[in-house]
Scaffold this motif. Structure first.
Motif, PDB file in Angstrom:
ATOM      1  N   PRO A  53      49.336  43.256  80.069  1.00 36.88           N
ATOM      2  CA  PRO A  53      48.066  43.691  79.476  1.00 36.88           C
ATOM      3  C   PRO A  53      48.166  44.123  78.021  1.00 36.88           C
ATOM      4  CG  PRO A  53      48.251  44.569  81.685  1.00 36.88           C
ATOM      5  CD  PRO A  53      49.577  43.920  81.356  1.00 36.88           C
ATOM      6  N   ASP A  54      49.249  44.796  77.634  1.00 36.37           N
ATOM      7  CA  ASP A  54      49.325  45.244  76.242  1.00 36.37           C
ATOM      8  C   ASP A  54      49.380  44.069  75.279  1.00 36.37           C
ATOM      9  OD1 ASP A  54      51.924  44.678  77.158  1.00 36.37           O
ATOM     10  OD2 ASP A  54      52.847  46.163  75.842  1.00 36.37           O
TER      11      ASP A  54
ATOM     12  N   THR B 284      42.586  42.274  69.846  1.00 41.18           N
ATOM     13  CA  THR B 284      42.225  43.280  68.852  1.00 41.18           C
ATOM     14  C   THR B 284      42.877  43.069  67.484  1.00 41.18           C
ATOM     15  OG1 THR B 284      43.936  44.771  69.723  1.00 41.18           O
ATOM     16  CG2 THR B 284      41.684  45.074  70.554  1.00 41.18           C
ATOM     17  N   ASP B 285      43.910  42.276  67.405  1.00 47.46           N
ATOM     18  CA  ASP B 285      44.576  42.005  66.137  1.00 47.46           C
ATOM     19  C   ASP B 285      43.840  40.885  65.401  1.00 47.46           C
ATOM     20  OD1 ASP B 285      47.087  42.173  64.342  1.00 47.46           O
ATOM     21  OD2 ASP B 285      46.928  40.036  64.847  1.00 47.46           O
ATOM     22  N   ALA B 286      43.354  41.180  64.218  1.00 49.70           N
ATOM     23  CA  ALA B 286      42.527  40.224  63.472  1.00 49.70           C
ATOM     24  C   ALA B 286      43.231  38.890  63.251  1.00 49.70           C
ATOM     25  CB  ALA B 286      42.103  40.828  62.128  1.00 49.70           C
TER      26      ALA B 286
ATOM     27  N   PRO C 294      45.505  49.690  76.901  1.00 51.04           N
ATOM     28  CA  PRO C 294      45.316  48.235  76.826  1.00 51.04           C
ATOM     29  C   PRO C 294      44.395  47.725  77.921  1.00 51.04           C
ATOM     30  CG  PRO C 294      47.303  48.670  78.076  1.00 51.04           C
ATOM     31  CD  PRO C 294      46.663  50.017  77.752  1.00 51.04           C
ATOM     32  N   ARG C 295      43.381  48.464  78.266  1.00 52.26           N
ATOM     33  CA  ARG C 295      42.598  48.147  79.461  1.00 52.26           C
ATOM     34  C   ARG C 295      41.187  47.610  79.242  1.00 52.26           C
ATOM     35  NH1 ARG C 295      46.701  47.555  82.043  1.00 52.26           N
ATOM     36  NH2 ARG C 295      47.849  49.314  82.833  1.00 52.26           N
TER      37      ARG C 295
ATOM     38  N   GLU D 117      29.100  42.921  75.727  1.00 55.66           N
ATOM     39  CA  GLU D 117      30.277  42.289  76.323  1.00 55.66           C
ATOM     40  C   GLU D 117      31.306  43.335  76.714  1.00 55.66           C
ATOM     41  OE1 GLU D 117      31.568  39.568  73.260  1.00 55.66           O
ATOM     42  OE2 GLU D 117      30.155  38.054  73.971  1.00 55.66           O
ATOM     43  N   THR D 118      31.865  43.169  77.902  1.00 52.63           N
ATOM     44  CA  THR D 118      32.944  44.026  78.365  1.00 52.63           C
ATOM     45  C   THR D 118      34.134  43.149  78.704  1.00 52.63           C
ATOM     46  OG1 THR D 118      31.384  45.614  79.290  1.00 52.63           O
ATOM     47  CG2 THR D 118      33.644  45.743  80.086  1.00 52.63           C
ATOM     48  N   ALA D 119      35.293  43.478  78.154  1.00 51.87           N
ATOM     49  CA  ALA D 119      36.545  42.783  78.468  1.00 51.87           C
ATOM     50  C   ALA D 119      37.454  43.777  79.165  1.00 51.87           C
ATOM     51  CB  ALA D 119      37.201  42.264  77.195  1.00 51.87           C
TER      52      ALA D 119
END
Length: 156
Positions: A25-26, A33-35, A85-86, A104-106
């Protein structure tokens, strides 16, 4: 190769996307999240994504443009919750159709063997908005983007 499952039920305002990634997950959360990573994997093959703003934290915002054979489009939104990381909760709006905002939910669920189940839920303002997105080629773009993400995760 992993399969992406799309749940699009008649009469509902949501689309649920599920996929298992062969990474913890991390690592998957970081790729979301990293551009630099997002610019490499998001969207269909043959398109480029350039990020104007990317601040993936609770209260942050983003804006990016995609360019491809059919032209250029821009998208923006706000990050409402970013819990590493969830979970990521954000809005999404195509600038070509202002006012049609999606929530949106991830979620990133840890599985045995260092794998991650991704569950993405997009809630639209209306069934018509949802049906328009479902008919837009979104599934192909998500599938190709996730294939590129698989390649990035495998190279780490």
């Amino acid at each position: 190769m992993a399969e992406t499952e799309f749940v699009i039920e008649p009469g509902r305002q949501d689309i649920v996307i599920k996929r298992v990634f062969d990474a913890p997950p991390d690592a998957v959360f970081e790729a979301f999240t990293d551009a630099e990573a997002v610019a490499r994997w998001m969207g269909p093959r043959g398109y480029t994504l350039s990020i104007d703003r990317w601040d993936p934290k609770t209260g942050g915002s983003y804006r990016y443009e995609t360019s491809g054979p059919e032209g250029t489009d821009a998208f923006h939104g706000s990050f409402h919750e970013v819990t590493a990381p969830r979970r990521i909760v954000q809005t999404f709006e195509w600038e070509g159709l202002p006012g049609h905002v999606t929530l949106e939910t991830a979620e990133f669920q840890e599985l045995e063997g260092g794998r991650t189940r991704y569950v993405g839920t997009s809630v639209f303002q209306s069934v018509e908005d949802r049906d328009g997105m479902a008919a837009s080629g979104m599934q192909q773009g998500v599938n190709e983007g996730f294939e590129k993400l698989d390649e990035i995760l495998a190279s780490r």
